[in-house]
Design a protein around this motif. Sequence first.
Motif, PDB file in Angstrom:
ATOM      1  N   SER A   1       0.845  -1.183   0.000  1.00  0.00           N
ATOM      2  CA  SER A   1       0.000   0.000   0.000  1.00  0.00           C
ATOM      3  C   SER A   1       0.889   1.245   0.000  1.00  0.00           C
ATOM      4  N   ASN A   2       0.313   2.357  -0.407  1.00  0.00           N
ATOM      5  CA  ASN A   2       1.059   3.619  -0.479  1.00  0.00           C
ATOM      6  C   ASN A   2       0.474   4.593   0.550  1.00  0.00           C
ATOM      7  N   ARG A   3       0.472   4.164   1.812  1.00  0.00           N
ATOM      8  CA  ARG A   3      -0.106   5.000   2.872  1.00  0.00           C
ATOM      9  C   ARG A   3       0.597   6.352   2.925  1.00  0.00           C
ATOM     10  N   ARG A   4      -0.216   7.409   2.937  1.00  0.00           N
ATOM     11  CA  ARG A   4       0.341   8.756   3.030  1.00  0.00           C
ATOM     12  C   ARG A   4      -0.098   9.401   4.338  1.00  0.00           C
ATOM     13  N   VAL A   5       0.793  10.195   4.898  1.00  0.00           N
ATOM     14  CA  VAL A   5       0.611  10.701   6.263  1.00  0.00           C
ATOM     15  C   VAL A   5       0.680  12.228   6.263  1.00  0.00           C
ATOM     16  N   PRO A   6      -0.348  12.920   6.779  1.00  0.00           N
ATOM     17  CA  PRO A   6      -0.218  14.367   6.995  1.00  0.00           C
ATOM     18  C   PRO A   6       0.764  14.583   8.157  1.00  0.00           C
ATOM     19  N   CYS A   7       1.715  15.460   7.970  1.00  0.00           N
ATOM     20  CA  CYS A   7       2.752  15.612   8.999  1.00  0.00           C
ATOM     21  C   CYS A   7       3.389  16.993   8.928  1.00  0.00           C
ATOM     22  N   GLY A   8       4.072  17.342  10.015  1.00  0.00           N
ATOM     23  CA  GLY A   8       4.801  18.600  10.075  1.00  0.00           C
ATOM     24  C   GLY A   8       5.980  18.467  11.012  1.00  0.00           C
TER      25      GLY A   8
ATOM     26  N   VAL B   1       6.147  14.898  12.710  1.00  0.00           N
ATOM     27  CA  VAL B   1       5.073  14.454  13.613  1.00  0.00           C
ATOM     28  C   VAL B   1       3.796  14.288  12.795  1.00  0.00           C
ATOM     29  N   PRO B   2       3.129  13.133  12.875  1.00  0.00           N
ATOM     30  CA  PRO B   2       1.866  12.960  12.150  1.00  0.00           C
ATOM     31  C   PRO B   2       0.772  13.826  12.759  1.00  0.00           C
ATOM     32  N   VAL B   3      -0.124  14.322  11.911  1.00  0.00           N
ATOM     33  CA  VAL B   3      -1.252  15.127  12.378  1.00  0.00           C
ATOM     34  C   VAL B   3      -2.544  14.576  11.765  1.00  0.00           C
ATOM     35  N   LEU B   4      -3.648  14.722  12.491  1.00  0.00           N
ATOM     36  CA  LEU B   4      -4.985  14.402  11.986  1.00  0.00           C
ATOM     37  C   LEU B   4      -5.101  12.954  11.482  1.00  0.00           C
ATOM     38  N   ILE B   5      -4.363  12.045  12.095  1.00  0.00           N
ATOM     39  CA  ILE B   5      -4.359  10.658  11.640  1.00  0.00           C
ATOM     40  C   ILE B   5      -5.752  10.033  11.721  1.00  0.00           C
ATOM     41  N   ASP B   6      -6.517  10.393  12.757  1.00  0.00           N
ATOM     42  CA  ASP B   6      -7.847   9.798  12.929  1.00  0.00           C
ATOM     43  C   ASP B   6      -8.822  10.254  11.847  1.00  0.00           C
ATOM     44  N   HIS B   7      -8.468  11.317  11.119  1.00  0.00           N
ATOM     45  CA  HIS B   7      -9.367  11.849  10.093  1.00  0.00           C
ATOM     46  C   HIS B   7      -8.920  11.483   8.674  1.00  0.00           C
ATOM     47  N   ALA B   8      -7.765  10.881   8.539  1.00  0.00           N
ATOM     48  CA  ALA B   8      -7.206  10.609   7.213  1.00  0.00           C
ATOM     49  C   ALA B   8      -7.614   9.226   6.729  1.00  0.00           C
ATOM     50  N   ASP B   9      -7.919   9.123   5.467  1.00  0.00           N
ATOM     51  CA  ASP B   9      -8.245   7.836   4.848  1.00  0.00           C
ATOM     52  C   ASP B   9      -6.944   7.097   4.558  1.00  0.00           C
ATOM     53  N   PRO B  10      -6.689   5.952   5.207  1.00  0.00           N
ATOM     54  CA  PRO B  10      -5.422   5.240   5.001  1.00  0.00           C
ATOM     55  C   PRO B  10      -5.264   4.668   3.592  1.00  0.00           C
ATOM     56  N   ASN B  11      -6.367   4.591   2.846  1.00  0.00           N
ATOM     57  CA  ASN B  11      -6.303   4.033   1.491  1.00  0.00           C
ATOM     58  C   ASN B  11      -6.218   5.103   0.411  1.00  0.00           C
ATOM     59  N   ALA B  12      -6.189   6.377   0.823  1.00  0.00           N
ATOM     60  CA  ALA B  12      -6.246   7.461  -0.161  1.00  0.00           C
ATOM     61  C   ALA B  12      -5.017   7.506  -1.059  1.00  0.00           C
ATOM     62  N   GLY B  13      -3.899   7.004  -0.583  1.00  0.00           N
ATOM     63  CA  GLY B  13      -2.675   7.070  -1.389  1.00  0.00           C
ATOM     64  C   GLY B  13      -2.555   5.980  -2.433  1.00  0.00           C
ATOM     65  N   GLY B  14      -3.521   5.060  -2.475  1.00  0.00           N
ATOM     66  CA  GLY B  14      -3.450   3.968  -3.452  1.00  0.00           C
ATOM     67  C   GLY B  14      -2.424   2.930  -3.057  1.00  0.00           C
ATOM     68  N   GLY B  15      -1.663   2.479  -4.015  1.00  0.00           N
ATOM     69  CA  GLY B  15      -0.675   1.439  -3.753  1.00  0.00           C
ATOM     70  C   GLY B  15       0.618   1.687  -4.499  1.00  0.00           C
ATOM     71  N   ILE B  16       1.566   0.771  -4.314  1.00  0.00           N
ATOM     72  CA  ILE B  16       2.811   0.756  -5.085  1.00  0.00           C
ATOM     73  C   ILE B  16       2.766  -0.503  -5.934  1.00  0.00           C
ATOM     74  N   PHE B  17       2.969  -0.344  -7.237  1.00  0.00           N
ATOM     75  CA  PHE B  17       2.801  -1.433  -8.185  1.00  0.00           C
ATOM     76  C   PHE B  17       4.038  -1.590  -9.061  1.00  0.00           C
ATOM     77  N   VAL B  18       4.265  -2.805  -9.512  1.00  0.00           N
ATOM     78  CA  VAL B  18       5.197  -3.025 -10.611  1.00  0.00           C
ATOM     79  C   VAL B  18       4.335  -3.353 -11.824  1.00  0.00           C
ATOM     80  N   LEU B  19       4.585  -2.653 -12.921  1.00  0.00           N
ATOM     81  CA  LEU B  19       3.785  -2.767 -14.136  1.00  0.00           C
ATOM     82  C   LEU B  19       4.655  -3.248 -15.281  1.00  0.00           C
ATOM     83  N   ARG B  20       4.029  -3.949 -16.222  1.00  0.00           N
ATOM     84  CA  ARG B  20       4.727  -4.365 -17.432  1.00  0.00           C
ATOM     85  C   ARG B  20       3.735  -4.460 -18.578  1.00  0.00           C
ATOM     86  N   PRO B  21       4.224  -4.330 -19.804  1.00  0.00           N
ATOM     87  CA  PRO B  21       3.340  -4.529 -20.945  1.00  0.00           C
ATOM     88  C   PRO B  21       2.884  -5.985 -21.024  1.00  0.00           C
TER      89      PRO B  21
END
Length: 299
Positions: free
Chosen positions: A160-167, A253-273
Amino acid sequence: MTQKTELEILLAVVDHGSFSAAARVLGYTPSAVGKRVHQLEQRLRVPLLVRTTRRMTLTEAGQRYVEEARDLLARLTALEEDIADDAASLRGTIRLTSSAALGRLHVVPPVIEFMERHPVVEIDLLLTDKIVDLVGEGFDLAVRSGTLPDSSLVSRKLMSNRRVPCGAPAYLDQHGLPQQPEELTTHSCLHLGQEKRLLDWGFTRNQGGITRLGSGFSCNSLEALHAACCAGHGIAWLPEFLIAHDLHKGRLVPVLIDHADPNAGGGIFVLRPKATFLPRRVRALTDFLADHFTDIRTD
C-alpha cells in the motif's frame, strides 16, 4: 535466410527508409535486401512497398503486415531468450523506470543487489516523475505509486502507499497542532502539483462542501516537499515510504491521523506490458522487487 530474417529485413527497410540504409545496418548488400523483400512480396502475392525515386511507403497490406510482424518478431525473440535463459544464467538487458523518490529509496538498492547476483544482466533504469509509455518507449517494467488507472498493462501490487499528513515539531510548536481537517485552511500547506483541497489529502467532510487547504509551497517533487516539511515550512501529505525514518526519529510528527483515509494514497505497483512470452530475467527481477517491498512493508 529464415522467415525471422525476412521480417527483420522488412522492418529495417521501413525503419530506415531505404534498401541501402537497411543494408548498412544489417550488413547486407542493397541488392540482397531488395531481393529478399521482393521474394517476400511474391510469396505473399501482394505488394508491401510502393517505391518512388524519392521515397518508399507501405501499401495498406504492407502496413498491416509490418504491425503484425513487429509483434511476432518481439514474441519470437522473447521466446528464444527465455529458452536460452533456461539453459544458462540470467543475461540480457532489462529497461526499468520508476518515480524519483520511490526509485532512489526502494528501487535502486534491490536493483544493485540483483545485478550483483546476476552479473551478466544489464539494468537500464530511468528515474522520472513523468509517466513513461512503456510500450512506446520500449520499457520492460515500471514501479509506480498512487491509484492505478485502467490500463492495458499487467500490474502486481507490491504494498500500500499510505500517506501521512505531517509537520516538523518546530512548525507545530509555533503554529499549533490542528485538531480538525478544516483547521488546515489557516496553516501553511505544502502541495504536490494541483493538490488544493482537503479531499486531495484523503480528508472527507460530513457536512458537504469542499474546504481548500491553506496556501504554501507548491512543487511537483515529493523530495522537495519532504525537505520543506522537515525544515519547518508547513504541513505536507507525504508517503510513508519517504518519511518512515523521520517519523521514527521525531523529525516529523503525524497530524490528523484519525481523520485521514489510510487508502487514499493507493498502492505501489510493478507494471509491465502484456506479453505472450516474458523473459526469465524480467520475471526474476519482478519477484526480487516484490520480495524487497515485502521486507519494508509497514501496513
